[in-house]
Design a protein around this motif. Structure first.
Motif, PDB file in Angstrom:
ATOM      1  N   ALA A 252       0.821  -1.208   0.000  1.00 26.27           N
ATOM      2  CA  ALA A 252       0.000   0.000   0.000  1.00 26.27           C
ATOM      3  C   ALA A 252       0.851   1.252   0.000  1.00 26.27           C
ATOM      4  O   ALA A 252       0.509   2.267  -0.617  1.00 26.27           O
ATOM      5  N   ASP A 253       1.998   1.182   0.689  1.00 22.67           N
ATOM      6  CA  ASP A 253       2.912   2.321   0.725  1.00 22.67           C
ATOM      7  C   ASP A 253       3.594   2.530  -0.621  1.00 22.67           C
ATOM      8  O   ASP A 253       3.938   3.655  -0.998  1.00 22.67           O
ATOM      9  N   ALA A 254       3.798   1.438  -1.362  1.00 19.25           N
ATOM     10  CA  ALA A 254       4.452   1.535  -2.673  1.00 19.25           C
ATOM     11  C   ALA A 254       3.514   2.002  -3.765  1.00 19.25           C
ATOM     12  O   ALA A 254       3.957   2.468  -4.817  1.00 19.25           O
ATOM     13  N   ALA A 255       2.211   1.874  -3.559  1.00 24.78           N
ATOM     14  CA  ALA A 255       1.239   2.205  -4.599  1.00 24.78           C
ATOM     15  C   ALA A 255       1.303   3.677  -4.993  1.00 24.78           C
ATOM     16  O   ALA A 255       1.695   4.543  -4.201  1.00 24.78           O
ATOM     17  N   ILE A 256       0.900   3.945  -6.223  1.00 26.86           N
ATOM     18  CA  ILE A 256       0.823   5.312  -6.738  1.00 26.86           C
ATOM     19  C   ILE A 256      -0.593   5.820  -6.484  1.00 26.86           C
ATOM     20  O   ILE A 256      -1.552   5.361  -7.116  1.00 26.86           O
ATOM     21  N   VAL A 257      -0.734   6.729  -5.530  1.00 26.17           N
ATOM     22  CA  VAL A 257      -2.057   7.223  -5.145  1.00 26.17           C
ATOM     23  C   VAL A 257      -2.017   8.737  -5.010  1.00 26.17           C
ATOM     24  O   VAL A 257      -0.969   9.340  -4.787  1.00 26.17           O
TER      25      VAL A 257
END
Length: 308
Positions: A252-257
């Motif tokens: 979740a921390d690596a996701a692009i959001v």
């Protein structure tokens, strides 16, 4: 930008329509997991016949359950059915929990196994006869055991470790990644992969960077949506290592959001780090999942049309 999406559908007809829509929207590729419709190669071939330019790639097919000669023949058959260039074979050794726990196969030396596998597979897909006896794989293709390869089939290796990156650079056409943040691409993957290709005088490699993408105003809600769909990856050692290298605590921390501006900058940061292609796995978030997917897809479509 060269931006692709995750491919997959409940039926072959829907998968074909998905590919047609993605091509019409300007996306450059679709990436299919090994479990899509039981085996993605046949429906991908039909989707390729119904489209003209979009790249259709596997991300990834496991090496261990399929002999490299059989894998090469399967790819050649799918490419012939497709009838045009655009099929890309993404492969990888997968994970011990699946290979040993589900298939009951040895996972003692994945590095050695993969290196021999890629050497054999890429030579076969170049149309060469292979007479190879290794420590993990043996192949003797002469005598009509390999079908003719009528269309080029590039091979991308799922490579995160230094050894796998060397193998991808020496023998394959690059790497297809999952859960590698921009920092990991720039500091770990691109330098090693490029050095490996340069050492043997091969063309610059492709780096297909796959990450979850969510365009959403509430970043906490967006990351929670990613966390709900990516718990499996958090428990796999190879993914945890690449997350650590990339400075991310979790998938979740690596996701692009973020909003459109923020996501656009993060996509560009992947390219600046050395990625040649982006594989965007759209994750819905918020109370209206369909609207969330549309918003993310709209931003990705605009980015795909951008020359920068």
């Amino acid at each position: 930008m060269r931006i692709g999406l995750t491919g997959g559908a409940a039926t072959p007809d829907k998968l074909v329509r998905q590919a047609q829509r993605a091509e019409a929207d300007g996306f450059t590729s679709l990436w299919y997991a090994s479990t899509v419709l039981g085996d993605p190669l046949t429906p991908m071939a039909h989707a390729g016949r119904a489209t003209s330019t979009i790249e259709l790639g596997t991300a990834v097919l496991q090496t261990y359950p399929c002999h490299p000669l059989l894998q090469a023949n399967r790819a050649a058959s799918a490419a012939a059915t497709m009838g045009r260039p655009g099929l890309t074979l993404g492969i990888g050794p997968s994970h011990e929990a699946l290979i040993r726990g589900v298939y009951g196969l040895s996972y003692d030396r994945p590095g050695q196994s993969t290196e021999e596998y890629v050497r054999i597979l890429t030579a076969l897909l170049r149309g060469e006869d292979v007479d190879f006896e290794g420590e993990e794989w043996t192949t003797r293709s002469a005598g009509g055991r390999m079908t003719a390869v009528g269309q080029p089939v590039p091979v991308l290796l799922s490579a995160l470790s230094p050894r796998m990156l060397r193998v991808a650079g020496q023998y394959a056409d690059g790497t297809v990644l999952w859960m590698a943040p921009a920092r990991a691409v720039g500091e770990h993957i691109a330098p090693r992969l490029t050095a490996a290709t340069e050492a043997v005088g091969r063309p610059a490699p492709r780096i297909v960077a796959g990450l979850p993408v969510v365009v959403h105003d509430d970043t906490a809600e967006a990351r929670a949506a990613v966390a709900a769909t990516s718990g499996t990856y958090a428990g796999m050692p190879s993914y945890q290592r690449i997350l650590d290298i990339g400075g991310a605590d979790s998938p979740a921390d690596a996701a692009i959001v973020g909003n459109e501006e923020s996501v656009g900058k993060q996509l560009k940061s992947l390219l600046d780090a050395g990625a040649t292609d982006i594989w965007a796995a759209i994750v819905p978030a918020g109370p209206d999942p369909a609207a969330s997917v549309r918003r993310t897809r709209d931003l990705l479509r605009e980015a795909a049309a951008s020359p920068h």
